[in-house]
Design an enzyme around this catalytic site. Structure first.
Site, PDB file in Angstrom:
ATOM      1  N   ASP A 193     -16.597  37.803  24.288  1.00 23.89           N
ATOM      2  CA  ASP A 193     -16.508  37.897  22.830  1.00 23.89           C
ATOM      3  C   ASP A 193     -15.079  37.933  22.313  1.00 23.89           C
ATOM      4  OD1 ASP A 193     -16.215  40.492  23.874  1.00 23.89           O
ATOM      5  OD2 ASP A 193     -17.088  41.435  22.109  1.00 23.89           O
ATOM      6  N   ASP A 247     -20.430  43.677  19.747  1.00 23.13           N
ATOM      7  CA  ASP A 247     -21.182  44.917  19.583  1.00 23.13           C
ATOM      8  C   ASP A 247     -21.481  45.196  18.119  1.00 23.13           C
ATOM      9  OD1 ASP A 247     -21.004  45.167  22.283  1.00 23.13           O
ATOM     10  OD2 ASP A 247     -19.630  46.874  22.266  1.00 23.13           O
TER      11      ASP A 247
END
Length: 346
Positions: free
Chosen positions: A20, A152
């Site tokens: 990410d 997240d």
């Protein structure tokens, strides 16, 4: 004064670890374990935080820097809420969570997003969930000093429990992906806790930064693995980190295709390859977790892997619904420190 409440789910990353912040794809799913926050605005700049699992409460001020204290994420979230105009001052917070701390299921992100959602309600703001996710990442990066990506925060801010999203972290485009009806994704805690601020996560981030600088690309996940193998001037450990990112990105793309096609056998093989890459190339696993993953597959899971930032926390395994009960009982009997956390799909 009026109290405002928000509840945010934890998340399990089905595949796509450490991609990410390197421009790659991720595939997280929202869980039923969750973080709930009750927020009462205050007229001053003081913060009071009470949380189940901690004795007493923490009394802080908005201007305070992070202190490596359990209340730091709350302080950072409220500071961000003030900067966004969602709050005029401090707040009293009451926190309840069913997300195991140190599990790699995004309890910190869920807490920060929940506080921001409660603050949004208190301020009557129309700020969107994606904007709140970006704000939550700022709290992690700038206040808490955790060099995390955006996965997240988006994974807990947008999907509902039981939904998976394929998120392109370079563009923030995402699609909801169906989970298999005949298999369940089971989350098992290894019994080993983890903490992103312990330095190892940061070290891996710095190694990925070194790879990006040497190769001249920010999105090393988009590189062909052969380009990484041929790149000059890379320390071997840095090359391995970059190789994991590039191959993991491709595994996420293949996993999304497998899920959309109902191909759980391919999904399971990709999960197994992902764990091997995390173990060997990113070196973020531990022997006890490797053993737990190995047992999960040996006992019948079509695939299993470490999930989360690494060095502890949970594994996620894909198991046929009709085999799950016996599989889970035998796995936990074999690994007595492990425990069931949650399950999605099925």
């Amino acid at each position: 004064m009026t109290a405002f409440t928000a509840t945010v789910p934890g998340r399990v990353n089905l595949i796509g670890e450490h991609t990410d912040y390197n421009g790659g794809m991720v595939l997280p799913a929202a869980l039923s374990v969750a973080m709930s926050v009750n927020l009462i605005p205050r007229a001053d700049n003081r913060i009071s935080v009470s949380a189940r699992g901690y004795s007493g409460s923490a009394e802080r001020a908005l201007h305070e820097p992070a202190q490596d204290h359990w209340s730091d994420p709350s302080v950072g979230a409220l500071r961000e809420a003030v900067s966004l105009g969602l709050l005029a001052g401090g707040a009293a917070l009451s926190i309840q969570s069913t997300i195991p701390a140190g599990s790699g299921l995004s309890s910190s992100a869920a807490l920060i997003v929940a506080i921001l959602k409660a603050a949004r309600a208190s301020g009557g703001s129309d700020l969107g969930d994606l904007e709140l996710a970006l704000a939550a990442r700022r709290v992690e990066n700038e206040y808490l000093g955790v060099p995390c990506g955006i996965m997240d925060q988006v994974a807990v801010a947008i999907p509902q429990p039981g939904q998976a999203i394929a998120l392109d972290t370079a563009t923030l485009d995402y699609t909801v992906v169906p989970l298999p009806a005949d298999h369940t994704m089971v989350v098992i805690h290894s019994g080993l806790t983890r903490k992103l601020t312990d330095g190892r996560y940061k070290a891996r981030k710095e190694e990925c930064d070194a790879a990006r600088e040497a190769i001249g690309r920010d999105d090393i996940c988009r590189l062909d693995p052969e380009e990484i193998a041929a790149a000059r001037g890379l320390d071997e450990s840095v090359r391995k980190r970059a190789r994991h990112c590039a191959t993991e990105h491709r595994r996420v793309l293949a996993a999304v295709e497998a899920l959309e096609g109902g191909d759980t056998c391919t999904l399971g093989a990709l999960m197994n390859m992902s764990h091997a890459s995390m173990r060997d190339d990113f070196e973020m696993s531990l022997p006890a977790i490797d053993a737990l993953v190995e047992s999960a597959v040996e006992l019948g899971a079509v695939g299993a892997r470490l999930t989360g930032g690494g060095w502890g926390g949970c594994i996620v395994a894909c198991i046929a619904n009709d085999r799950r009960e016996a599989w889970q009982a035998e796995l936990l009997a074999r690994h007595t420190k492990a425990r069931f956390v949650d399950a999605v799909g099925g």
